[in-house]
Design a protein around this motif. Structure first.
Motif, PDB file in Angstrom:
ATOM      1  N   GLU A 148      -4.657   5.550   6.496  1.00 42.27           N
ATOM      2  CA  GLU A 148      -3.600   6.522   6.788  1.00 42.27           C
ATOM      3  C   GLU A 148      -3.819   7.808   5.999  1.00 42.27           C
ATOM      4  O   GLU A 148      -4.069   7.790   4.795  1.00 42.27           O
TER       5      GLU A 148
ATOM      6  N   ARG B 225       3.322  -5.960   7.956  1.00 46.60           N
ATOM      7  CA  ARG B 225       4.264  -4.845   7.909  1.00 46.60           C
ATOM      8  C   ARG B 225       5.688  -5.399   7.905  1.00 46.60           C
ATOM      9  O   ARG B 225       5.970  -6.420   8.526  1.00 46.60           O
TER      10      ARG B 225
ATOM     11  N   GLU C  83      -6.047   3.295   1.514  1.00 49.41           N
ATOM     12  CA  GLU C  83      -7.011   2.232   1.817  1.00 49.41           C
ATOM     13  C   GLU C  83      -6.877   1.706   3.243  1.00 49.41           C
ATOM     14  O   GLU C  83      -7.829   1.170   3.803  1.00 49.41           O
ATOM     15  N   ASP C  84      -5.688   1.858   3.838  1.00 47.82           N
ATOM     16  CA  ASP C  84      -5.518   1.394   5.221  1.00 47.82           C
ATOM     17  C   ASP C  84      -5.903   2.473   6.231  1.00 47.82           C
ATOM     18  O   ASP C  84      -5.716   2.310   7.436  1.00 47.82           O
TER      19      ASP C  84
ATOM     20  N   TYR D 293       3.891  -1.216   4.324  1.00 51.04           N
ATOM     21  CA  TYR D 293       2.549  -1.585   4.776  1.00 51.04           C
ATOM     22  C   TYR D 293       1.827  -2.277   3.622  1.00 51.04           C
ATOM     23  O   TYR D 293       1.748  -1.732   2.523  1.00 51.04           O
ATOM     24  N   CYS D 294       1.283  -3.457   3.890  1.00 48.56           N
ATOM     25  CA  CYS D 294       0.679  -4.268   2.826  1.00 48.56           C
ATOM     26  C   CYS D 294      -0.821  -4.432   3.013  1.00 48.56           C
ATOM     27  O   CYS D 294      -1.364  -4.208   4.099  1.00 48.56           O
ATOM     28  N   SER D 295      -1.480  -4.848   1.941  1.00 49.35           N
ATOM     29  CA  SER D 295      -2.939  -4.953   1.934  1.00 49.35           C
ATOM     30  C   SER D 295      -3.463  -6.043   2.864  1.00 49.35           C
ATOM     31  O   SER D 295      -4.627  -6.003   3.266  1.00 49.35           O
ATOM     32  N   ASP D 296      -2.630  -7.033   3.203  1.00 49.37           N
ATOM     33  CA  ASP D 296      -3.075  -8.068   4.138  1.00 49.37           C
ATOM     34  C   ASP D 296      -2.780  -7.695   5.586  1.00 49.37           C
ATOM     35  O   ASP D 296      -2.832  -8.535   6.477  1.00 49.37           O
ATOM     36  N   LYS D 297      -2.436  -6.415   5.798  1.00 48.80           N
ATOM     37  CA  LYS D 297      -2.146  -5.825   7.111  1.00 48.80           C
ATOM     38  C   LYS D 297      -0.787  -6.229   7.665  1.00 48.80           C
ATOM     39  O   LYS D 297      -0.462  -5.905   8.816  1.00 48.80           O
TER      40      LYS D 297
ATOM     41  N   ILE E 224       0.830  -1.205   0.000  1.00 52.36           N
ATOM     42  CA  ILE E 224       0.000   0.000   0.000  1.00 52.36           C
ATOM     43  C   ILE E 224       0.865   1.255   0.000  1.00 52.36           C
ATOM     44  O   ILE E 224       0.674   2.168  -0.791  1.00 52.36           O
TER      45      ILE E 224
END
Length: 253
Positions: A231, A181, A228-229, A175-179, A163
């Protein structure tokens, strides 16, 4: 502590100059063997313990990846010594593999040795090696994965799942889409060099984003975006024009 090294390159002048540079660079690394023919080097590596191998990529009998692939297990660390240009070796930037560009520079060699001694990268598995060879073989295509160093080897991460990336001094957190890190020992500038060809843009001195994950653009308060997360990231004045170019390409209702 003294470490043993093996130099492998089909060009005699390359191994000889590297041997001389190593003598100047550090007393801690001793050259145990030099090979200008990959077959002989392979036999040696099968039967002798080695700490570090300086390996040319392109050789006539078998290239560096083929040589390593012929070993049942890799019990040493690798520094590729290559004439590939910077674009081609971007595949290495997040991996446990180190590289030196030909002609080898003394300061680059010292820096590589210092980082190696500080971090003591774990050796590669054959599946990781195959992945790196695939990245090199397809160097003209945009990368779909990057390799992140972990405690036990490498973790290959789909670039499309990232992301955003945030600077933390000399480190960068992904930071990735599957949460998930990941904190890596690379500056955000280094990360940007690797990911910009995949569309990532720097919108702030501390933030690199994947535009595919922009949820909202807010004009007030100087302008910021929401990812999308969730932030919220401010947009630097110097970065606004690039972001606006991107937003103008998005279909509007």
């Amino acid at each position: 502590m003294t470490y043993s090294a093996v130099l492998i390159d089909d060009e005699v002048h390359c191994t000889e100059s590297l041997r001389l540079l190593l003598e100047i660079a550090t007393p801690d690394v001793k050259v145990a063997a030099i090979f200008n023919e990959s077959g002989a080097a392979l036999e040696y590596l099968k039967t002798h313990p080695v700490d570090l191998v300086f390996l040319d990529i392109e050789m006539p009998e078998m290239n560096g990846f083929q040589l390593l692939g012929a070993l049942d297990q890799l019990r040493f660390d690798v520094v590729f010594v290559t004439a590939y240009d910077q674009y081609a070796i971007k595949a290495f930037n997040f991996s446990a593999i180190s590289y030196l560009l030909k002609p080898v520079d003394e300061d680059d060699l010292k820096d590589t040795l210092t980082r190696w001694q500080e971090k003591k990268y774990k050796v590669m598995g054959q599946n990781q090696l195959s992945m790196m060879w695939e990245l090199m073989a397809n160097k003209e295509k945009p990368k779909s994965k990057i390799a992140l160093p972990t405690n036990d080897g490498l973790e290959f991460l789909e670039i499309s799942t990232i992301i955003r990336c945030e600077s933390e001094s000399n480190y960068t957190r992904l930071y990735c889409s599957d949460k998930s890190r990941y904190l890596i020992c690379r500056t955000l500038k280094d990360v940007e060099k690797v990911l910009q060809e995949n569309g990532f843009i720097r919108i702030h001195h501390s933030h690199l984003i994947n535009p595919q994950f922009i949820r909202k653009f807010v004009r007030h308060d100087g302008g910021f975006i929401v990812m999308e997360d969730g932030e919220q990231i401010s947009i630097s004045k110097t970065k606004k024009s690039r972001l606006f170019e991107l937003l103008n390409d998005v279909e509007r209702l």
